[in-house]
Design an enzyme around this catalytic site. Structure first.
Site, short mmCIF file in Angstrom:
data_model
loop_
_atom_site.label_atom_id
_atom_site.label_comp_id
_atom_site.label_asym_id
_atom_site.label_seq_id
_atom_site.Cartn_x
_atom_site.Cartn_y
_atom_site.Cartn_z
N GLU A 49 3.70 -0.04 30.43
CA GLU A 49 2.25 -0.22 30.34
C GLU A 49 1.82 0.24 28.96
OE1 GLU A 49 0.00 1.78 33.48
OE2 GLU A 49 -1.67 2.06 32.09
N ASP A 60 -9.16 8.81 31.09
CA ASP A 60 -7.95 9.51 30.70
C ASP A 60 -8.19 11.00 30.53
OD1 ASP A 60 -5.77 7.60 30.42
OD2 ASP A 60 -7.06 6.64 28.94
#
Lengths: 267, 412
Positions: A49, A60
């Site tokens: 990914e 994140d």
């Protein structure tokens, strides 16, 4: 069936889950990120990914944000990401891309899809694009034959879960915890429930991400999911290493441990 | 007047998904959608509920001290060449228009049964307002603030702590308001069950832009009536500063249907829009997605957010509320930049002519008004009447302004 679908089927036939490893493009440098991702493939990561670094990555945690900041400070551009995807796809491992929506919109949605497909990317994971706002992406991904992975969450209602997986192609990303990326001490209690809720409404493979950082945790998740998605723990190997060579060595060790984990599910 | 601050009015509304034309919407992690839907439902139910409106109105009147005055600034007017009426939001409890929004959202937090509020703040004004409401409503309060801002706004950090809030300095990215907002979003994703994210401006994902506008639109409702009472007519123009844009939307909203009233939003032009060091998202930015909404954003060719700059921490934000983007698109409101120097000249002018120290944010609206007055006078062939939203007071900015003017004693 998409390349990701084939990979999931093959893993399923082998009685194991697929291991997806995430790394920001251009971290620590463009060449360094290609080396890191190639090392992950060599050590047993099934799918890479590639995250396009973004200045405001709200989904994140601190590890990936730091890595993204380093990549951006190094001058990485979206166009470089396409080159990285091409290089990693050349290893034979399927490559998915993950990005926040603004870089795609700025690149041009259809042009982005065209370039991603021609670089050999299989599709896109969109952490801040929900199907409700995704008309342009639905059209572009159809036009260029790309998979699209939207996220489902423990807080998703049944109606939203069904709607969201209905728009997915390739695989579904189930966020194991309410929170941001980053390895955690223990895996989530909410994830098995979320996966079984998703299974009730789709035949697509289901990957579980957020919070997985060790082989044992990968084994636990592999016990109920089709794919185990690991990011921060892998990124940390490179981030914390004093030299690039030591970073790659740590990355290989952890990748191998995780690959072992998905082959030994805890049921 | 304030008891009816939430009464429905005609005017621009977002569609049911929160779109203002091509702007607005929800660009958020799926994990937040349930909370946004809950908030949307709670807000719609609340504003249709007489008892909620009465409670909000009573708080505005008895606690916040509204309606705020509409004051005719005669000495300032004489210098400017316009009849300038100041909407004195600086006189509200906590010193800014922001108290209206936090009281509304704190009431909603209670109605949703949540026990914790989080907020982001730049200048600290919204953080202080949130900490105030949290104390009043017995809610746990965490305020995220860029580390750079905690240093330039130390006084407001102390205020928040006195009120019982936890202030978290954010060391990511540019360490300013944008990064504080990212950090608050992360907290919210992780703690959404018991936590309400009390966004301080008319930005962010739906329903925040519309909801915040509705909580602050009493500013314009009051100003419109006060202007009619004072002058017998509507003003020629209404002006306000625009960072995220809540004070500007608050005062614009009541006048949007009055086609003859011109609406001006003044953005932070920093060193000048052409220098690249500014926070003028509409004048110097482009359409994009930031912090959960599509709007005008300062961004590079790859869609990475650019750092903004303004002498005013409260305007130092690289985005703007989506309704402003739409008002700009439709031409109903005009957005113009004001530089740091122009703002500080107007800041000094108001201090010296009226004995009022404005927030540096509000000084941008004053500076824009100074520039606008002669143009409007020439066009209309008479002295124009201009209502300026004096959105906040300048106590928090005394250090910045003292530095700028070189009037601080260096010895301690």
């Amino acid at each position: 069936m998409s390349r990701i679908g084939v990979a999931f089927d093959k893993a399923r036939a082998d009685g194991r889950a697929l291991l997806v490893g995430c790394m920001p493009a251009g971290f620590p440098t463009v060449e360094g990120s290609i080396a890191a991702m190639t090392a992950m493939v060599d050590a047993g990561v099934d799918v890479i990914e590639v995250e396009i670094p973004y200045s405001d990555p709200v989904m994140d945690g601190p590890v990936i944000q730091r890595a993204s900041d380093i990549a951006l400070a190094g001058g990485v551009r979206t166009a470089d990401t396409m080159r990285i995807i091409e290089a990693v796809a050349a290893t034979g491992a399927p490559v998915v891309t993950m990005t926040y929506w603004n870089p795609v919109e700025r690149y041009g949605v259809d042009v982005f899809a065209r370039d991603l497909a021609s670089a050999g990317g299989t599709g896109l994971i969109t952490p801040d694009l929900i199907p409700d706002e995704a008309d342009e992406w639905l059209a572009a991904s159809d036009a260029h034959g790309l998979d699209r992975t939207f996220l489902v969450s423990p807080s998703s209602t049944d109606a939203r879960l069904a709607m969201t997986v209905g728009h997915c192609r390739g695989f579904v990303y189930a966020t194991a915890v309410m929170g941001v990326t980053g390895a955690r001490a223990r895996t989530s209690d909410a994830a098995p429930t979320l996966v079984s809720r998703a299974r009730a409404v789709t035949d697509l493979p289901i990957g579980v991400g957020l919070g997985v950082g060790t082989g044992a945790q990968a084994g636990t998740v592999a016990g109920y999911a089709d794919g185990v998605i690991v990011g921060s723990a892998l990124v940390r190997c490179v981030l914390d290493a004093p030299t690039e060579a030591e970073g790659l060595a740590a990355l290989r060790t952890l990748s191998a441990e995780l690959a072992e984990g998905v082959r030994n599910p805890t049921r | 007047m304030s008891a009816d601050a939430l009464a429905p009015v005609a005017g621009p509304q977002p569609d049911s998904a929160g779109h203002f034309g091509r702007f607005g919407g929800r660009f958020v992690p799926e994990a937040l959608v349930a909370a946004l839907d809950e908030l949307d439902g709670a807000w719609r139910t609340a504003i249709a509920d007489e008892s909620f409106r009465a409670e909000f109105g009573a708080l505005l009147r008895d606690y916040a001290g509204t309606p705020s005055l509409l004051y005719e600034a005669r000495r300032f007017s004489a210098k400017v060449g316009a009849r300038v009426l100041l909407k004195r939001e600086d006189l509200n409890h906590t010193g800014a228009h922001k108290v209206r929004n936090v009281l509304g959202q704190a009431l909603l937090t209670k109605r949703m049964g949540k026990t914790r509020v989080i907020a982001e703040t730049g200048a600290g004004q919204h953080g202080v307002a949130t900490a105030t409401a949290a104390a009043l409503f017995d809610l746990e309060c965490v305020v995220y603030m860029g580390q750079v801002d905690t240093e330039r706004q130390a006084l407001n950090v102390a205020r928040m702590r006195m009120l019982g809030a936890t202030v978290v300095p954010v060391t990511n990215g540019s360490r300013t308001l944008k990064d504080a907002m990212n950090e608050a979003m992360r907290d919210w994703v992780a703690n959404v069950d018991e936590t309400h994210y009390l966004i301080g401006t008319a930005a962010g994902p739906h329903p925040f832009p519309a909801m915040v506008r509705d909580f602050v639109r009493g500013i314009g409702d009051e100003a419109r009536q006060q202007c009619l009472d004072l002058t017998g007519g509507l003003p020629d123009a209404v002006t306000a500063c625009v960072g995220g844009g809540s004070n500007a939307l608050g005062i614009f909203h009541a006048f949007v249907g009055d086609e003859a009233v011109r609406l001006y939003g003044f953005e932070a032009g920093g060193d000048g829009v052409d220098t690249g060091r500014h926070a003028a998202s509409i004048t110097g930015g482009s359409a994009g997605v930031l912090h959960g909404t599509r709007t005008f954003v300062l961004q590079d060719a790859d869609g990475q957010t650019l750092e903004s700059h303004s002498i005013s921490a409260g305007l130092d934000y690289p985005g703007v509320g989506p309704e402003h983007a739409w008002l700009h698109d439709t031409g109903r409101a005009s957005y113009l930049p004001v530089t740091d120097d122009e703002a500080m000249a107007a800041f000094e002018l108001l201090c010296r002519t009226e004995g009022i120290i404005p927030a540096i944010e509000s000084a941008h609206a004053l500076a824009g008004t100074v520039a606008l007055a002669p143009k409007l006078a020439a066009e209309l062939g008479r002295e124009p009447t201009i209502v300026v939203n004096l959105s906040g007071r300048g106590d928090k900015d005394v250090h910045t302004a003292g530095d700028y003017f070189g009037i601080l004693d260096k010895e301690r």
